[in-house]
Design a protein around this motif. Structure first.
Motif, short mmCIF file in Angstrom:
data_model
loop_
_atom_site.label_atom_id
_atom_site.label_comp_id
_atom_site.label_asym_id
_atom_site.label_seq_id
_atom_site.Cartn_x
_atom_site.Cartn_y
_atom_site.Cartn_z
N CYS A 20 29.01 -14.54 2.58
CA CYS A 20 28.16 -15.40 2.21
C CYS A 20 28.76 -16.86 2.15
CB CYS A 20 27.67 -15.04 0.81
SG CYS A 20 26.14 -15.96 0.13
N VAL A 21 27.83 -17.86 2.65
CA VAL A 21 28.59 -19.25 2.78
C VAL A 21 27.47 -20.24 2.01
CG1 VAL A 21 29.92 -18.91 4.76
CG2 VAL A 21 27.33 -19.66 4.87
N ALA A 22 26.32 -19.85 1.58
CA ALA A 22 25.45 -20.63 0.78
C ALA A 22 24.44 -19.83 0.32
CB ALA A 22 24.75 -21.69 1.87
N VAL A 23 23.90 -20.08 -1.00
CA VAL A 23 22.63 -19.45 -1.78
C VAL A 23 21.76 -20.60 -2.10
CG1 VAL A 23 21.81 -18.03 -3.50
CG2 VAL A 23 24.09 -17.58 -2.67
N THR A 32 17.42 -17.75 -0.40
CA THR A 32 17.91 -17.54 0.79
C THR A 32 19.35 -17.52 1.04
OG1 THR A 32 16.03 -18.66 2.10
CG2 THR A 32 18.46 -18.49 3.12
N PHE A 33 19.81 -16.17 1.29
CA PHE A 33 21.29 -16.18 1.29
C PHE A 33 21.78 -16.29 3.08
CE2 PHE A 33 19.48 -13.82 -2.07
CZ PHE A 33 20.18 -14.01 -3.13
N PRO A 37 30.14 -14.77 10.08
CA PRO A 37 31.24 -13.83 10.33
C PRO A 37 32.41 -14.65 10.10
CG PRO A 37 29.81 -13.81 12.23
CD PRO A 37 29.27 -14.96 11.15
N PRO A 38 33.62 -14.14 9.32
CA PRO A 38 34.73 -14.81 9.11
C PRO A 38 35.29 -15.05 10.39
CG PRO A 38 34.58 -12.95 7.61
CD PRO A 38 33.45 -12.87 8.43
N LEU A 98 25.28 -12.16 -6.15
CA LEU A 98 25.92 -12.79 -4.78
C LEU A 98 26.02 -14.13 -4.62
CD1 LEU A 98 26.58 -12.06 -2.18
CD2 LEU A 98 24.07 -11.66 -1.49
N ASN A 99 27.11 -14.27 -4.46
CA ASN A 99 27.34 -16.16 -4.36
C ASN A 99 28.33 -16.44 -3.30
OD1 ASN A 99 26.52 -16.94 -7.06
ND2 ASN A 99 28.22 -15.48 -7.83
N ALA A 100 28.41 -17.65 -2.76
CA ALA A 100 29.26 -17.94 -1.66
C ALA A 100 30.67 -17.65 -1.68
CB ALA A 100 29.36 -19.58 -1.41
N GLY A 101 31.23 -16.97 -0.80
CA GLY A 101 32.46 -16.30 -0.81
C GLY A 101 32.74 -14.91 -0.77
#
Length: 357
Positions: A20-23, A32-33, A37-38, A98-101
């Motif tokens: 997850c990179v942004a919420v 929106t989540f 892919p890393p 659910l948060n960024a990272g």
């Protein structure tokens, strides 16, 4: 930092977790989540498909399916937009935790509710509530192609503040001539002006918003009752239902075998029928293409009428027996229907019907 995909990057497979990179907040109870892919792999999917997320809830992992709301033209990331429902478990966990990272296991993309690979047609998108998410992916895809699309986009919600993606849709509509945007709300916000459509989406609204709907491929998503009413409207207007597509955000189809076949009642315009007007003691032969009002007028019976569009409710009468196919425009309540009332102007008999008139 996650590397950006290049032309040589592999396609993302669900063996790799997503980060997850942004919420992003969208509307009350809607976020929106955004995931990447890393490895920097590319996403390949069709606009309208969905992902299944494996959510690590305290009591054990649960899987929840969400439509992708981003456009496949932007292959670097994928986003899903989730609305909390009263009985939400997985979505509530996402909104609260659910948060960024954070990284999750995801499966897909999958689903058969999507634009064709070469989407060059004329489209009518009809959505309600969070059913707008696949339509947003489709509209953004057509917008980002760089060609003027041909879309009539209808979004319904309870209030203006519940219109998900409203600002983004308005921006797109302001940049291309081929995106016609229409909002319908049940009621306005207190102390705010609303100049758009208000009430229940109906035949009259459809005609005003999109007078060439018979020429378009229809994509519909929303609560089951809403989609049922849209199908009834289209059937009553003679739309070719082979060009109709719908997705349930409760149970999207994961295989061809799961695609729902609709068993909607469709009057046979030439089939014999009969209407018995009990109070007048008159039995009138007709066809299933005739309305109760037409037969009453043809036989001189005094049934009150007004708009003749199922809107005003003036022609409400009680049905004593039999079945009718009724597609109204808000002129009768669900309570009245349960008590046996119909609107004579938009009710067609299925076989033998007896009414109190």
């Amino acid at each position: 930092m996650i590397p950006m995909p290049t032309k040589d990057s592999p396609v993302w497979r669900d063996s790799e977790h997503l980060e997850c990179v942004a919420v992003l907040p969208e509307a009350p109870g809607v976020k929106t989540f955004v995931f990447r892919p890393p490895s920097g792999a590319m996403f390949v999917y069709l606009a309208g498909q969905f992902l299944t997320l494996d959510l690590p809830l305290p009591g054990g992992n649960v899987q929840r399916t969400f439509t992708i709301s981003s456009s496949p033209i932007t292959a670097a990331y994928v986003s899903i937009t989730a609305k909390i429902q009263p009985d939400s478990v997985g979505t509530r966990w996402m909104h609260e935790h659910l948060n960024a990272g954070m990284r999750l296991r995801a499966y897909g993309p999958a689903g058969f509710f999507h634009l064709p690979p070469q989407p060059d047609g004329k489209y009518l998108f009809i959505s309600a509530g969070s059913g707008v998410t696949p339509m947003m992916s489709m509209a953004t895809t057509l917008f980002e192609r760089g060609e003027d699309p041909d879309i009539c986009f209808i979004q319904c919600a309870r209030r203006p503040s519940d219109l998900i993606f409203r600002r983004r849709l308005e921006y797109m509509a302001s940049r291309v001539a081929g995106l016609g945007l229409h909002f319908v709300v049940s009621k306005p916000e207190p102390y705010e002006v609303w100049t758009g459509y208000r009430g229940q989406f109906n035949q009259l609204m459809l005609g005003l918003m999109c007078n060439d709907y018979l020429e378009r491929d229809v994509y519909c998503c929303g609560p089951e009752g809403f989609m049922d009413s849209v199908r009834e409207i289209l059937i009553s207007l003679g739309y070719d239902m082979e060009r109709y597509h719908q997705e349930s955000f409760h149970a999207p189809a994961e295989s061809v075998a799961e695609i729902k076949e609709f068993d909607d009642p469709v009057p046979n315009e030439g089939a014999d029928a009969e209407i018995v007007f009990a109070r007048s003691g008159l039995s009138v032969p007709c066809t299933e293409g005739d309305t109760v009002m037409q037969m009453a007028r043809a036989n001189g019976l005094p049934v009150a009428s007004g708009c003749n569009f199922g809107l005003c409710g003036t022609c409400k009468i009680r049905k004593l027996s039999g079945e009718v196919h009724m597609v109204h425009n808000g002129g009768i309540s669900e309570e009245d229907i349960e008590e046996g009332y119909i609107l004579a102007c938009c009710s067609k008999p299925i076989g033998r019907v007896e009414v109190e008139a």
